[in-house]
Design an enzyme around this catalytic site. Structure first.
Site, short mmCIF file in Angstrom:
data_model
loop_
_atom_site.label_atom_id
_atom_site.label_comp_id
_atom_site.label_asym_id
_atom_site.label_seq_id
_atom_site.Cartn_x
_atom_site.Cartn_y
_atom_site.Cartn_z
N GLN A 46 0.82 -1.21 0.00
CA GLN A 46 0.00 0.00 0.00
C GLN A 46 0.85 1.26 0.00
O GLN A 46 0.48 2.27 -0.60
CB GLN A 46 -0.99 0.01 1.18
N HIS A 102 1.74 3.02 -3.32
CA HIS A 102 0.70 3.72 -4.09
C HIS A 102 0.92 5.22 -4.14
O HIS A 102 0.66 5.86 -5.16
CB HIS A 102 -0.68 3.50 -3.47
N GLU A 120 -9.34 1.42 5.35
CA GLU A 120 -9.76 0.94 4.03
C GLU A 120 -9.51 -0.57 3.90
O GLU A 120 -10.40 -1.33 3.57
CB GLU A 120 -8.97 1.71 2.97
N HIS A 121 -8.27 -0.97 4.16
CA HIS A 121 -7.91 -2.39 4.12
C HIS A 121 -7.47 -2.83 5.51
O HIS A 121 -6.69 -2.14 6.15
CB HIS A 121 -6.71 -2.64 3.19
N ASP A 135 -7.20 -6.57 -4.58
CA ASP A 135 -7.06 -5.50 -5.58
C ASP A 135 -7.32 -6.00 -6.99
O ASP A 135 -7.82 -5.27 -7.84
CB ASP A 135 -5.62 -4.94 -5.56
N HIS A 154 -52.50 20.22 1.84
CA HIS A 154 -52.30 18.76 1.81
C HIS A 154 -53.59 18.06 2.22
O HIS A 154 -54.00 17.08 1.59
CB HIS A 154 -51.18 18.35 2.77
#
Lengths: 428, 428
Positions: free
Chosen positions: A251, A254, A319-320, A353, A412
């Site tokens: 990771q 990235h 996230e992971h 992934d 109404h």
């Protein structure tokens, strides 16, 4: 990699790169210009920023055939297998419309239908991201979206990477435009002479693309604006330091803003992983990016107990999340907040992934507390249906009128009563 | 009401009231101040804007009991029946987690779980909106949310309307705070000494509330920011002009920015409705608001054919659509985009606002093309699960590594290969 004691103020939050005022102004100008001048504006900006003069934005069938002919057949088979796995997983997310019978033929219902048209932005630049094509297109296809468009910036020769074209071809996508940047988002949102507008735009991009997506939001739907990647690994002394280090770095490579963290109950294991990270970093092609992430946001947290670690992870909502402990399934049961959970030694994050079948578009920046992975749900919408017969209306009209008047909404009340006016009821 | 020919450039779009720079600055200041000073800041702003000095924000059990004792029993029964209808409809939206078996004990799955805590903003001011309580709380309860909080601005006596407390009580909600405005949104997003933070904030409010929700978005989730109400009615000469006019006005009375439109194939019917609208307007308590909406945004479109009308409606994607034609079910089948469709003469729109069971929080401003009514989906989130055994890893590791290298992500490839390093495989 820094080793620290786990404390209550643990956080994943990093500043979101949302561009500066100058970038936003540029984007606004591009959007307005494409809205006004259509294709000509798109061509002008493509020439300016991608350095290519295109007479035709759309990828031709010839280009697709050439890409297929050039492409490594083993890789193509890998992609096809991945696509099958992704499709099988997402098929389970399909929804059905339903009706609830009221009485006397009356019913209320929820109709589920696909969006009409969606556009996927595939980033370009130095690398090709065919996995983005699979992860965004397949849920839309499973949802039943009829028109799926891909846009992606061309290289200096005016072409898209073979891998992207092959991925699209595997999925049967034929409407692909060699347009990137804010001008691509503008074309998808407003339409031009040659690119019809869509209802939703998904997919990652650079800061100009993210800003443009934010600006057109409301006009069309967009997916989440994803932050830099994160991985949290829970490991005890039964885990392997070199494997944990390799996953942290997967990771880290990235983005310099990526956040790789380890949470462990073992001081000794923490030290082993720190040593391994440094050792592996030295051999990485993307060492510079990975090192920046490790040094700035990477941390190894040592905790007293697994309970403390789980509490911290539920606060982080990463996230992971990988769990490499003696009892990974048990730990996974106790984690309430994460985008994706990878259980056990052999569930290394890149499997998710690329291949397993779950979606790799996941909530970042602790938003997994309330957000979800990209799914079929992102490509459908629901419509409520109400059908009352005269009998059912007769039975309930007075109640509806009372409830409306309680809120001070006389018109109404009269609307629902009006069906009795011709019968001489309640004329106001 | 203006009668015009239906043309292709029909649009529902009105400028969104998103506040001015001064209002935004005020909101930012309130948010920062509540984040810093907690309860004290909330108390200060409540005193300043609501004119009440509160020693305790939370509604006491005594106050709830008093509201129940004071409340009209028929109205309470109406609300209970509405709540049952809403619950029954939303129960159908519940989702299950699922697993897909891979092989050898490996699986991938999607876990569905409720949000931990949500906050509902109920607007105050001159009127009480118990229907907002039912429409927001019930989907959250069906989703399984454990902590549901209501915030609402107190009146000058420091109290909330009986109707709101009774609605909450019917649903078993006990955590209610007499706090409104941007300070309420801040308290829900950041937490204070006496109000714990939530993960999602829903419910309508004034411009300060809307701005505050936008600002805290990301920190917490929010629902859509709803625009002013809309109703489109498709009617032919079999419909009743007084009923159609009454339904148009039911939405017009909400807001001077509301948009009531009629689409019809009959010139004569168009004229009858225009006359009826004027006649009924004169007798409405909220005439001024309704007249502003009718004059500014109301229109009667006369079309050549029903096909043209359906095409126009699909372009508009109105929040509410009523169909009063000889074949309303057939027409409903052809409409692809609307928040809620009310079929036939007896399905007057307020039935959906209060009683039928569908949700009255609906997408406005043509966003029904890609957005949905509030539902149980808004109160759950999903987590992906990946579990690979050694056998499954062994079978697929090389494919994952190839796919990662194709995208230039070497550390991804090494991560998945690392499980073989101790066996002497692929050491980089």
């Amino acid at each position: 990699m820094q080793i620290v004691s786990l404390t209550k103020d643990i956080s994943l939050k990093r500043p979101l790169e949302m561009g500066n005022a100058e970038q936003l102004n540029t984007v606004k100008k591009v959007l307005a210009d494409v809205k006004k001048r259509g294709d000509q504006a798109v061509a002008d900006y493509s020439e300016k920023w991608d350095g290519v003069k295109l007479s035709e934005f759309r990828v031709s069938n010839n280009e697709i055939q050439e890409a297929l002919a050039n492409f490594d057949s083993e890789l193509k088979t890998d992609m096809e297998e991945a696509a099958n796995n992704i499709r099988k997983f997402h098929e389970m997310q399909k929804r059905s419309s339903y009706d609830v019978d009221v009485k006397d033929g009356s019913f209320i219902g929820q109709r589920v239908s696909p969006l009409d048209a969606v556009g996927l932005y595939v980033p370009g630049g130095s690398a090709a991201y065919p996995s983005s094509v699979l992860m965004n297109v397949i849920p839309a296809q499973v949802a039943g979206v009829e028109r799926i468009v891909i846009v992606s910036p061309p290289n200096e020769k005016g072409a898209l990477p073979d891998a992207v074209l092959v991925a699209a071809s595997i999925l049967g996508i034929e409407e692909i435009y060699k347009v990137g940047g804010a001008q691509a988002i503008a074309a998808l949102a407003y339409g031009t002479e040659s690119i019809a507008p869509v209802d939703k735009i998904t997919g990652p991009g650079n800061v100009f693309v993210a800003l443009a997506k934010r600006e057109v939001f409301g006009e069309v739907a967009i997916d989440m604006i994803a932050g830099p990647s994160e991985i949290a690994i829970i490991a005890d002394e039964t885990a392997y330091a070199d494997e944990v280090a390799a996953d942290l770095l997967s990771q880290a490579e990235h983005d310099p803003m990526a956040c790789p963290i380890l949470l462990t109950t073992s001081d000794l294991f923490a030290q082993k992983v720190a040593v391994e990270v440094e050792k592996q970093l030295l051999k990485l092609p993307r060492e510079k990016i990975a090192r920046a992430a490790v040094e700035k946001f990477g941390k190894i947290y040592v905790a007293e107990t697994m309970t403390d670690i789980i509490e911290a992870v539920n606060k982080l909502a990463p996230e992971h999340l990988e769990i490499m402990t003696i009892n990974p399934h048990e730990v996974a049961q106790k984690v309430r907040h994460a985008g994706a959970i990878f259980i056990g030694r052999y569930s290394s994050e890149p499997i998710g992934d690329y291949f397993a079948g779950t979606n790799h578009v996941l909530p970042t920046n602790s938003t997994a507390r309330f957000s979800s992975p990209l799914s079929v749900d992102d490509f459908i919408k629901k419509t409520s249906i109400i059908y009352y017969t005269e009998e059912t209306w007769q039975q309930h009209a007075a109640k509806v009128a009372r409830l409306a008047r309680m809120e001070g909404l006389e018109a109404h009340a009269r609307a629902v009563e009006s069906r009795g006016w011709t019968k001489g009821m309640n004329q106001s």
